[in-house]
Design a protein around this motif. Sequence first.
Motif, PDB file in Angstrom:
ATOM      1  N   TYR A  12       0.845  -1.192   0.000  1.00 44.70           N
ATOM      2  CA  TYR A  12       0.000   0.000   0.000  1.00 44.70           C
ATOM      3  C   TYR A  12       0.884   1.248   0.000  1.00 44.70           C
ATOM      4  O   TYR A  12       0.652   2.215   0.706  1.00 44.70           O
ATOM      5  N   GLN A  17      -1.678   2.224  -3.207  1.00 45.94           N
ATOM      6  CA  GLN A  17      -2.553   3.281  -2.701  1.00 45.94           C
ATOM      7  C   GLN A  17      -3.083   4.185  -3.800  1.00 45.94           C
ATOM      8  O   GLN A  17      -4.256   4.558  -3.792  1.00 45.94           O
ATOM      9  N   GLU A  41       0.746   2.937   9.813  1.00 47.97           N
ATOM     10  CA  GLU A  41       0.155   4.148   9.238  1.00 47.97           C
ATOM     11  C   GLU A  41      -0.598   3.825   7.952  1.00 47.97           C
ATOM     12  O   GLU A  41      -1.719   4.310   7.727  1.00 47.97           O
ATOM     13  N   ARG A  42      -0.009   2.998   7.099  1.00 51.22           N
ATOM     14  CA  ARG A  42      -0.675   2.616   5.857  1.00 51.22           C
ATOM     15  C   ARG A  42      -1.895   1.744   6.134  1.00 51.22           C
ATOM     16  O   ARG A  42      -2.913   1.852   5.442  1.00 51.22           O
ATOM     17  N   SER A  45      -4.635   4.069   7.099  1.00 47.04           N
ATOM     18  CA  SER A  45      -5.097   4.819   5.934  1.00 47.04           C
ATOM     19  C   SER A  45      -5.991   3.965   5.050  1.00 47.04           C
ATOM     20  O   SER A  45      -7.059   4.408   4.596  1.00 47.04           O
ATOM     21  N   ALA A  46      -5.572   2.719   4.805  1.00 48.11           N
ATOM     22  CA  ALA A  46      -6.366   1.820   3.958  1.00 48.11           C
ATOM     23  C   ALA A  46      -7.704   1.496   4.616  1.00 48.11           C
ATOM     24  O   ALA A  46      -8.748   1.472   3.955  1.00 48.11           O
ATOM     25  N   ALA A  48      -9.384   3.306   6.718  1.00 51.23           N
ATOM     26  CA  ALA A  48     -10.258   4.478   6.709  1.00 51.23           C
ATOM     27  C   ALA A  48     -10.887   4.690   5.338  1.00 51.23           C
ATOM     28  O   ALA A  48     -12.059   5.067   5.236  1.00 51.23           O
ATOM     29  N   ARG A  49     -10.121   4.439   4.295  1.00 50.27           N
ATOM     30  CA  ARG A  49     -10.632   4.689   2.942  1.00 50.27           C
ATOM     31  C   ARG A  49     -11.519   3.543   2.458  1.00 50.27           C
ATOM     32  O   ARG A  49     -12.478   3.764   1.711  1.00 50.27           O
TER      33      ARG A  49
END
Length: 346
Positions: A12, A17, A41-42, A45-46, A48-49
Amino acid sequence: MNQPIRAAVVGYGLAGQVFHAPLISADPAYELSAVVTADPERSASAAARYPSTRIVPSVDALLADASSYDLVVVGSPTPTHVSVAERTLDAGLPTVVDKPMAVRVADAERLIELAARADVPLTVFQNRRWDGDFLTVRKLLREGALGEVWRFESRFEWHSTRARPQWKSGTPGTEGGGVAYDIGAHLIDQAVRLFGPVTDFYGELDARRPGAVNDDDSFVALTHESGVRSHLSMCSLVAQRGFRFRVLGSEAAYTVWGLDGQEAQLKSGMSPLDAEYGVAPPGAHGKLGRDGALTTVPTERGAYGDFYARLAVALTGNGPLPVNPVDVLEPLRILETLQRKVPPDT
């Protein structure tokens, strides 16, 4: 009703991403079932999206539940492409490998042979076959708008001072971290798609950053069987960019400036389903003709999503793969040969 293709994206970073996850999630033929990343962190982020997507910490964990997936996309760093793809193919999972498929031709050939023996689809994400400006060049060639083409010039230039990942700053050529492997894999592929097999080539792979090891300023010249010569430049330290394409023919030339906008649009969060996605603004359209008699040529709409649309058709047995993995062997052979000519770091 057909069930969606359950896709897992390994990695990601930029590839996963910016490209693979958004393109897959936008296509109704697919379900983005999993993203593989161990980076906290990734992962956040993944999640959440894509809240309905599983976040998996490793390839081991993914393959422990291999029957839950119909496709794996290998978007991890280049040095890991071959080892991950070997495992997904062994598991019987159709596999997309981000470009470059491998650093060495022998490794790419081994993956192709493995896929053939297992009768498992294998393809490569050469997304810049669907750049709008490249599609425009193809259209002009089909129409004969340039007459007999004798030179194709392609430049991919930008300016970046950000720190590069460790795998991109290692030993020259051994891990595929320089711009030749990164961007050259696209530019050579485009040239071969347009003008056919290569009979001779020459290259300059230079490192300009202080303390740099891998190339960040490179040039490759190709001579095609067709007689066309391709001059390909790639550099991440350009203070003033040149044209993106200049195609010279007996009747006219075509020149266009600026990079295809799809990567920037995807980075901004724009959906591939947006009406403006892939559309070049009028000011970015190229010029056709001779000096003093130029006409503006609207740029074809960019279409990275076509890769996955075609792949969905192929996976149902109704069409060819979007990219035949055999296609990447010639560009890889050129890149590997040029890297071997680079003197060892002293």
